[in-house]
Write an enzyme that holds these catalytic residues in place. Structure first.
Site, short mmCIF file in Angstrom:
data_model
loop_
_atom_site.label_atom_id
_atom_site.label_comp_id
_atom_site.label_asym_id
_atom_site.label_seq_id
_atom_site.Cartn_x
_atom_site.Cartn_y
_atom_site.Cartn_z
N ASP A 146 70.43 44.45 -12.24
CA ASP A 146 69.37 43.46 -12.09
C ASP A 146 69.31 43.13 -10.61
OD1 ASP A 146 67.77 41.22 -11.85
OD2 ASP A 146 68.80 40.05 -13.39
N VAL A 147 68.29 43.59 -9.93
CA VAL A 147 68.26 43.49 -8.47
C VAL A 147 68.16 42.06 -7.97
CG1 VAL A 147 67.32 45.81 -8.15
CG2 VAL A 147 65.75 43.86 -8.33
N TYR B 180 51.10 40.24 -4.93
CA TYR B 180 51.81 41.50 -4.72
C TYR B 180 51.75 41.92 -3.26
CZ TYR B 180 53.05 46.43 -5.49
OH TYR B 180 53.64 47.67 -5.45
N THR C 287 51.16 56.16 -12.17
CA THR C 287 52.31 55.91 -13.03
C THR C 287 51.93 54.82 -14.02
OG1 THR C 287 53.11 54.24 -11.50
CG2 THR C 287 53.94 56.49 -11.18
N ASP D 236 69.13 50.22 -12.81
CA ASP D 236 67.95 49.70 -13.50
C ASP D 236 68.40 48.77 -14.62
OD1 ASP D 236 65.29 49.57 -14.89
OD2 ASP D 236 64.83 51.28 -13.60
N ASN E 243 63.69 50.53 -4.57
CA ASN E 243 62.40 50.84 -5.16
C ASN E 243 61.96 49.83 -6.22
OD1 ASN E 243 60.16 52.71 -6.28
ND2 ASN E 243 61.56 52.46 -8.03
#
Length: 267
Positions: free
Chosen positions: A65-66, A161, A198, A39, A92
């Site tokens: 950092d994806v 999205y 969430t 993360d 995820n």
């Protein structure tokens, strides 16, 4: 019958500092896997890993950092060295930026493309390179990508999205085919979570109110529940348990699949 026991498996969960990712990391650890959280939120990510350690499980944290290819390479190298292998990657990490199509913000769409599509693509890339024969882990494994019910429904305010999460679904299927054809021994599947309250899910409910689609948060949530045969919002554990299943030997003959965990909303 094969159980969902993941004892001896080594897992990396992106976006695992909080929310769904944290729940997935906790569930994998509870099933016996050693888990590393990747993360950009370093303090929160380390705290989540420490909390998992308190249960007696093996857990760690790596800054990831994806959207950065070199960062992925370093992170996977660290995970393999720390855990002694890599068997499970859960892609995820994701972002959701609400907006009407008529008011589309190019910067917001680019951000979602970077994190949701490129980030997941790089996750699959580096999982393959680590897990395939000759890789530093080299024992095959399982990749679980996190798509969304938004990929298969038309809910207002989330066009960008939805588009990016639809791309995650297509990426999953092509990657599964390549893995099979090239003998990588890596299963690739995805999950379509429904709305979960969430931080991200709650913000989405407020955002669709702010753009004028619903008069209140309660109405926005009610619209989701009314389209859900199960009659409720999702829970973190609903999504986490699905990830454990797809990562386990119980799903050994499942690849290239999308698993709806949405209470029937997307049917």
């Amino acid at each position: 019958m094969v159980s969902y026991d993941l004892t001896g498996r080594k897992a990396l969960v992106t976006g695992g500092a909080q929310g769904l990712g944290a729940g997935m990391a906790e569930a994998l650890a509870a099933a016996g896997a050693a888990v590393v959280i990747g993360d950009v939120q370093e303090d929160l990510g380390r705290a989540t890993a420490d909390a998992i350690k308190q249960t007696g499980a093996t857990a760690g944290f790596v800054r990831l950092d994806v959207t950065d290819d070199e960062n992925w390479e370093r992170a996977v190298t660290e995970v393999v060295a720390e855990l002694g292998g890599l068997d499970i990657v859960v892609n995820n990490a994701g972002v959701e930026i609400t907006g009407l199509v008529a008011d589309l913000d190019p910067a917001g769409v680019r951000k979602m493309l970077e994190v949701n599509v490129l980030g997941t693509s790089l996750g699959v890339k580096h999982a393959f390179r680590a897990m395939r024969p000759g890789g530093p882990a080299g024992q095959g494994g399982a990749v679980v990508n996190i798509s969304s019910v938004a990929a298969i429904i038309a809910f207002p305010g989330i066009a960008g999205y939805s588009a990016t999460k639809s791309a995650v679904d297509r990426l999953t299927r092509v990657a599964a085919m390549e893995s099979g054809k090239l003998g990588y021994g890596v299963r690739v599947n995805c999950v379509y979570p429904g709305l979960v309250p969430t931080q991200m899910g709650s913000r989405l409910a407020q955002d669709v109110v702010d753009v004028g689609l619903f008069p209140s948060v309660e109405d926005a949530i009610g619209a989701v529940v009314s389209q859900t045969p199960a009659g409720r919002l999702g829970e973190v554990s609903d999504m986490a348990d699905a990830v454990v299943f797809l990562a386990s030997d119980a799903a050994r003959f499942i690849t290239g699949a999308g698993l709806p965990v949405d209470g029937g909303m997307g049917m």
